[in-house]
Design an enzyme around this catalytic site. Structure first.
Site, mmCIF file in Angstrom:
data_model
loop_
_atom_site.group_PDB
_atom_site.id
_atom_site.type_symbol
_atom_site.label_atom_id
_atom_site.label_comp_id
_atom_site.label_asym_id
_atom_site.label_seq_id
_atom_site.Cartn_x
_atom_site.Cartn_y
_atom_site.Cartn_z
ATOM 1 N N GLY A 14 0.840 -1.212 0.000
ATOM 2 C CA GLY A 14 0.000 0.000 0.000
ATOM 3 C C GLY A 14 0.865 1.247 0.000
ATOM 4 O O GLY A 14 0.554 2.242 0.650
ATOM 5 N N SER A 38 1.446 -2.084 -4.514
ATOM 6 C CA SER A 38 0.006 -1.812 -4.426
ATOM 7 C C SER A 38 -0.524 -2.193 -5.796
ATOM 8 O O SER A 38 0.240 -2.732 -6.612
ATOM 9 C CB SER A 38 -0.305 -0.346 -4.070
ATOM 10 O OG SER A 38 -0.265 0.463 -5.220
ATOM 11 N N VAL A 65 -2.845 -7.645 -2.560
ATOM 12 C CA VAL A 65 -2.552 -8.482 -1.386
ATOM 13 C C VAL A 65 -3.658 -9.500 -1.097
ATOM 14 O O VAL A 65 -3.504 -10.325 -0.202
ATOM 15 C CB VAL A 65 -2.260 -7.645 -0.119
ATOM 16 C CG1 VAL A 65 -1.069 -6.728 -0.324
ATOM 17 C CG2 VAL A 65 -3.484 -6.874 0.345
ATOM 18 N N TYR A 156 -13.847 -4.172 9.449
ATOM 19 C CA TYR A 156 -12.581 -3.454 9.665
ATOM 20 C C TYR A 156 -12.097 -3.679 11.097
ATOM 21 O O TYR A 156 -10.930 -4.029 11.324
ATOM 22 C CB TYR A 156 -12.798 -1.967 9.376
ATOM 23 C CG TYR A 156 -11.541 -1.127 9.421
ATOM 24 C CD1 TYR A 156 -10.658 -1.124 8.351
ATOM 25 C CD2 TYR A 156 -11.250 -0.330 10.525
ATOM 26 C CE1 TYR A 156 -9.503 -0.347 8.380
ATOM 27 C CE2 TYR A 156 -10.104 0.444 10.567
ATOM 28 C CZ TYR A 156 -9.228 0.437 9.487
ATOM 29 O OH TYR A 156 -8.082 1.199 9.526
ATOM 30 N N ILE A 189 -5.883 9.510 10.690
ATOM 31 C CA ILE A 189 -4.761 10.129 9.992
ATOM 32 C C ILE A 189 -5.284 10.664 8.663
ATOM 33 O O ILE A 189 -6.014 9.958 7.953
ATOM 34 C CB ILE A 189 -3.643 9.081 9.720
ATOM 35 C CG1 ILE A 189 -3.238 8.354 11.015
ATOM 36 C CG2 ILE A 189 -2.444 9.729 9.029
ATOM 37 C CD1 ILE A 189 -2.589 9.190 12.071
HETATM 38 P P1 NDP Z 1 -5.238 4.789 1.731
HETATM 39 O O1 NDP Z 1 -6.578 4.402 1.233
HETATM 40 O O2 NDP Z 1 -4.837 6.215 1.691
HETATM 41 O O3 NDP Z 1 -4.128 3.899 1.006
HETATM 42 C C1 NDP Z 1 -4.306 2.507 0.969
HETATM 43 C C2 NDP Z 1 -3.149 1.881 0.230
HETATM 44 O O4 NDP Z 1 -3.371 0.462 0.162
HETATM 45 C C3 NDP Z 1 -3.018 2.367 -1.187
HETATM 46 O O5 NDP Z 1 -1.651 2.409 -1.539
HETATM 47 C C4 NDP Z 1 -3.735 1.282 -1.994
HETATM 48 O O6 NDP Z 1 -3.213 1.273 -3.301
HETATM 49 C C5 NDP Z 1 -3.348 0.045 -1.204
HETATM 50 N N1 NDP Z 1 -4.254 -1.073 -1.368
HETATM 51 C C6 NDP Z 1 -5.603 -1.120 -1.170
HETATM 52 N N2 NDP Z 1 -6.078 -2.337 -1.465
HETATM 53 C C7 NDP Z 1 -5.014 -3.083 -1.855
HETATM 54 C C8 NDP Z 1 -4.867 -4.417 -2.290
HETATM 55 N N3 NDP Z 1 -5.899 -5.251 -2.416
HETATM 56 N N4 NDP Z 1 -3.615 -4.855 -2.608
HETATM 57 C C9 NDP Z 1 -2.558 -4.038 -2.518
HETATM 58 N N5 NDP Z 1 -2.636 -2.760 -2.110
HETATM 59 C C10 NDP Z 1 -3.855 -2.290 -1.789
HETATM 60 O O7 NDP Z 1 -5.146 4.224 3.235
HETATM 61 P P2 NDP Z 1 -4.368 4.764 4.515
HETATM 62 O O8 NDP Z 1 -3.022 5.258 4.147
HETATM 63 O O9 NDP Z 1 -5.285 5.643 5.264
HETATM 64 O O10 NDP Z 1 -4.268 3.405 5.344
HETATM 65 C C11 NDP Z 1 -3.109 2.600 5.347
HETATM 66 C C12 NDP Z 1 -3.220 1.620 6.481
HETATM 67 O O11 NDP Z 1 -3.356 2.317 7.719
HETATM 68 C C13 NDP Z 1 -4.438 0.695 6.387
HETATM 69 O O12 NDP Z 1 -4.104 -0.596 6.832
HETATM 70 C C14 NDP Z 1 -5.429 1.345 7.338
HETATM 71 O O13 NDP Z 1 -6.350 0.425 7.857
HETATM 72 C C15 NDP Z 1 -4.491 1.854 8.413
HETATM 73 N N6 NDP Z 1 -5.046 2.933 9.212
HETATM 74 C C16 NDP Z 1 -5.390 4.118 8.650
HETATM 75 C C17 NDP Z 1 -5.930 5.120 9.441
HETATM 76 C C18 NDP Z 1 -6.290 6.447 8.909
HETATM 77 O O14 NDP Z 1 -6.904 7.231 9.655
HETATM 78 N N7 NDP Z 1 -5.981 6.796 7.689
HETATM 79 C C19 NDP Z 1 -6.163 4.920 10.874
HETATM 80 C C20 NDP Z 1 -5.764 3.616 11.353
HETATM 81 C C21 NDP Z 1 -5.231 2.686 10.539
HETATM 82 P P3 NDP Z 1 -4.010 0.696 -4.591
HETATM 83 O O15 NDP Z 1 -5.408 1.213 -4.500
HETATM 84 O O16 NDP Z 1 -3.226 1.205 -5.743
HETATM 85 O O17 NDP Z 1 -3.912 -0.795 -4.485
#
Ligand code: NDP
Length: 254
Positions: A14, A38, A65, A156, A189
């Site tokens: 990601g 990703s 993933v 989630y 975040i």
């Molecule tokens: P974003 O939605 O901003 O980014 C998610 C990332 O994951 C992207 O790079 C996306 O890229 C990738 N992704 C999504 N699905 C898949 C998949 N099936 N295979 C590979 N890559 C994938 O999320 P955040 O940065 O906000 O979140 C990142 C992590 O932090 C997550 O695990 C989230 O649960 C956790 N988190 C976030 C919080 C927040 O407030 N933002 C709070 C607590 C935890 P692409 O679509 O190109 O695959």
């Protein structure tokens, strides 16, 4: 240097945006080569360019993933290119927001396959190499939702609670191989995931700010310090731990 990652090789899932992008660039600042995964190659290439500007190597490997073959491919290609994997950041995550009663099996499976099964399979694929190396650091990005329930996010919450126990379970099983397994649990975040909600619903953002002791949402770069700590020798005696980076969210009672 305790926090130095010079010459290390880190896989970040990601990595195309949000927290994953910040961690990829942050680990590169600390000296690590970065493998970026990703599903969206063009976005990964942009982050790879930022990584290379730090004087380290970046390797882009598109990967879903929820697909075990993609995961194995990333682990194999990383070793083909660098002959080692020192750090895995299991960061890719998604949510489906619906009332629990309305949840379709498809929604449930979608979230669990990315947030929990994907984390396990990536740890397993990379762990096979780390066991041979006799060292490694795996860092699972959890959430405050792993221990405090958020309404409308049942899969989630369940996935992140599962990730917390996966972290402990792998830590105790793989300690004998020199592999440490830890987690980071952020609160809200401001990433694309969260901005999609807060930009439409300012009242929601205000509610989160009011509920957070530090009175603001976090920035993606504020997760980097914990990631470097857990990736580096600075945390050499820490395993099975999930560090909260939550502005005090879980410390608050009433
Ligand atoms: P974003 O939605 O901003 O980014 C998610 C990332 O994951 C992207 O790079 C996306 O890229 C990738 N992704 C999504 N699905 C898949 C998949 N099936 N295979 C590979 N890559 C994938 O999320 P955040 O940065 O906000 O979140 C990142 C992590 O932090 C997550 O695990 C989230 O649960 C956790 N988190 C976030 C919080 C927040 O407030 N933002 C709070 C607590 C935890 P692409 O679509 O190109 O695959």
């Amino acid at each position: 240097m305790l926090f130095d990652l010079t010459g290390k090789v880190s896989i970040v899932t990601g990595a195309s945006k949000g927290i994953g992008r910040s961690i990829a660039v942050g680990l590169a600042d600390a000296g690590s080569h970065i493998v970026l995964c990703s599903r969206t190659k063009s976005e990964l290439e942009a982050v790879a360019e930022e990584v290379r500007q730090r004087g380290v190597e970046a390797l882009v490997i598109p990967c879903d993933v929820s697909n075990p073959e993609d995961i194995q491919h990333v682990a194999d290609e990383t070793v083909n290119r660098f002959q080692q994997i020192d750090v895995l950041i299991n960061n890719a995550g998604i949510t489906v927001k619906k009332n629990a009663a309305d949840y379709e099996l498809e929604d449930w499976n979608k979230v669990i396959s990315v947030n929990l099964t994907g984390v396990f399979l990536f740890a397993q694929a990379v762990g096979q190499y780390m066991i041979k190396q006799k060292n490694g650091s795996i860092i699972n990005i959890s959430s405050i939702a792993g221990e405090t329930a958020l309404k409308g996010s049942i899969a989630y919450c369940a996935s992140k609670g599962g990730v917390n126990m996966l972290t402990k379970g792998l830590a105790v099983e793989w300690a004998k191989h020199g592999i440490r397994v830890n987690g980071i649990a952020p609160a809200y975040i401001e990433t694309p995931l969260v901005k999609a909600i807060t930009e439409v619903r300012r009242d929601y953002a205000e509610k989160v700010e009011a509920r957070t002791p530090l009175k603001r949402l976090g920035a993606p770069d504020e997760i980097v310090g914990a990631a470097i700590y857990l990736a580096s020798e600075a945390s050499s005696y820490t395993t099975g731990e999930t560090i909260k980076v939550d502005g005090g969210w879980t410390a608050l009672g009433l």
